[in-house]
Design a protein around this motif. Structure first.
Motif, PDB file in Angstrom:
ATOM      1  N   ALA A  18       0.828  -1.204   0.000  1.00  0.00           N
ATOM      2  CA  ALA A  18       0.000   0.000   0.000  1.00  0.00           C
ATOM      3  C   ALA A  18       0.862   1.253   0.000  1.00  0.00           C
ATOM      4  CB  ALA A  18      -0.933  -0.002   1.212  1.00  0.00           C
ATOM      5  N   VAL A  19       1.928   1.237   0.792  1.00  0.00           N
ATOM      6  CA  VAL A  19       2.835   2.396   0.839  1.00  0.00           C
ATOM      7  C   VAL A  19       3.542   2.556  -0.504  1.00  0.00           C
ATOM      8  CG1 VAL A  19       4.885   3.354   1.931  1.00  0.00           C
ATOM      9  CG2 VAL A  19       3.179   2.198   3.320  1.00  0.00           C
ATOM     10  N   SER A  33      -0.296   8.587   6.244  1.00  0.00           N
ATOM     11  CA  SER A  33      -0.669   8.304   7.636  1.00  0.00           C
ATOM     12  C   SER A  33      -0.999   6.831   7.829  1.00  0.00           C
ATOM     13  CB  SER A  33      -1.880   9.143   8.049  1.00  0.00           C
ATOM     14  OG  SER A  33      -3.046   8.704   7.373  1.00  0.00           O
ATOM     15  N   LEU A  34      -0.884   6.402   9.063  1.00  0.00           N
ATOM     16  CA  LEU A  34      -1.243   5.042   9.427  1.00  0.00           C
ATOM     17  C   LEU A  34      -2.697   4.755   9.067  1.00  0.00           C
ATOM     18  CD1 LEU A  34      -0.429   3.402  12.861  1.00  0.00           C
ATOM     19  CD2 LEU A  34      -2.695   3.229  11.866  1.00  0.00           C
ATOM     20  N   ARG A  39      -6.955   2.173   5.860  1.00  0.00           N
ATOM     21  CA  ARG A  39      -8.183   2.334   5.069  1.00  0.00           C
ATOM     22  C   ARG A  39      -8.016   1.738   3.679  1.00  0.00           C
ATOM     23  NH1 ARG A  39      -8.687   7.276   5.940  1.00  0.00           N
ATOM     24  NH2 ARG A  39      -7.720   8.111   4.061  1.00  0.00           N
ATOM     25  N   GLN A  40      -6.861   1.907   3.095  1.00  0.00           N
ATOM     26  CA  GLN A  40      -6.629   1.426   1.735  1.00  0.00           C
ATOM     27  C   GLN A  40      -6.672  -0.087   1.638  1.00  0.00           C
ATOM     28  OE1 GLN A  40      -3.748   3.503  -0.589  1.00  0.00           O
ATOM     29  NE2 GLN A  40      -3.089   1.692  -1.720  1.00  0.00           N
ATOM     30  N   ILE A  41      -6.225  -0.778   2.666  1.00  0.00           N
ATOM     31  CA  ILE A  41      -6.187  -2.246   2.595  1.00  0.00           C
ATOM     32  C   ILE A  41      -7.278  -2.901   3.440  1.00  0.00           C
ATOM     33  CG2 ILE A  41      -3.725  -2.269   2.122  1.00  0.00           C
ATOM     34  CD1 ILE A  41      -3.220  -3.019   5.004  1.00  0.00           C
ATOM     35  N   ALA A  47      -4.684  -2.754  14.117  1.00  0.00           N
ATOM     36  CA  ALA A  47      -4.059  -3.979  13.611  1.00  0.00           C
ATOM     37  C   ALA A  47      -2.674  -3.700  13.037  1.00  0.00           C
ATOM     38  CB  ALA A  47      -4.940  -4.618  12.551  1.00  0.00           C
ATOM     39  N   PHE A  48      -2.430  -2.449  12.680  1.00  0.00           N
ATOM     40  CA  PHE A  48      -1.119  -2.065  12.157  1.00  0.00           C
ATOM     41  C   PHE A  48      -0.018  -2.432  13.148  1.00  0.00           C
ATOM     42  CE2 PHE A  48       2.369   0.979  12.079  1.00  0.00           C
ATOM     43  CZ  PHE A  48       2.712   1.037  10.738  1.00  0.00           C
ATOM     44  N   TYR A  49      -0.288  -2.246  14.417  1.00  0.00           N
ATOM     45  CA  TYR A  49       0.733  -2.447  15.447  1.00  0.00           C
ATOM     46  C   TYR A  49       1.035  -3.920  15.721  1.00  0.00           C
ATOM     47  CZ  TYR A  49       0.119   2.525  16.200  1.00  0.00           C
ATOM     48  OH  TYR A  49       0.066   3.884  16.020  1.00  0.00           O
TER      49      TYR A  49
END
Length: 216
Positions: A18-19, A33-34, A39-41, A47-49
């Motif tokens: 995504a990045v 932003s995180l 949101r994109q995926i 859950a990122f952490y």
């Protein structure tokens, strides 16, 4: 690997991809932003952490992955135009540009963020490029056309030139795909390949006659 671990790995890779996609669209890493990534995926922000401690940790992981990919490509390129520059240059460059076409996002990210706004990224990329230069300088010691070099520093300078030339080729090649379409693109790409071949031949003609100037 268990199904749970496999899904975790897929989720982690989805964040990285995504990045890279956002970077390829012209976004600087420092502006992403995180929450935007999540949101994109389709991932909840918390859950990122599970995958990264923070955005800096994500940046470092991105650089590691991208640098490993580019290192492999540059190694393949080196096998062609360093060891047999006259016979293999066009073949090696054509394969190089095809590899850029296959995964352009990696190149865009590395090149754009090399001078970007994130200090963490700039330092990490500079470190990886230094590693690429060091590896290439070591490989050059076995190349017949530079056996007359008497100073390791000269090999390092040559490796620096070749790495930066490769990055420049990649970015210009990607730019062609963004500027031209269909038949016009093919013509421009072929012209660019011929220019690149000329650059390599000019460079190695000079290398064959290189002598370090005597200190004044």
């Amino acid at each position: 690997m268990s199904i749970r671990e496999e899904r975790k790995q897929q989720s982690r890779q989805a964040i990285i991809d995504a990045v890279l996609q956002l970077s390829a669209s012209g976004r600087a890493f420092s502006s992403i932003s995180l929450r935007e990534i999540s949101r994109q995926i389709g991932l909840v922000p918390t859950a990122f952490y599970r995958h990264f401690q923070d955005m800096d940790a994500l940046a470092l992981d991105l650089v590691d992955q991208v640098a490993l990919h580019i290192k492999g490509i540059l190694h393949q390129l080196g096998q062609g135009y360093l060891y047999q520059p006259d016979a293999q240059t066009e073949t090696a460059l054509t394969l190089f540009f095809k590899s850029v076409d296959q995964r352009p996002h990696q190149w865009i990210f590395l090149i754009a963020e090399r001078w970007g706004g994130s200090t963490v990224l700039r330092q990490a990329i500079a470190r990886e490029i230094d590693f690429l230069i060091e590896d290439l300088a070591n490989d050059l010691q076995r190349v017949e056309s530079v056996q007359h070099f008497q100073h390791a520093e000269d090999l390092h300078v040559l490796a620096n030139i070749l790495i930066n030339l490769s990055l420049n080729w990649a970015m210009n090649w990607i730019s062609l795909g963004q500027q031209f379409e269909a038949e016009k693109l093919q013509q421009q790409q072929q012209h660019f390949i011929q220019q690149s071949i000329t650059q390599v031949h000019l460079l190695f003609r000079g290398i064959c006659h290189w002598q370090r100037p005597q200190p004044i």
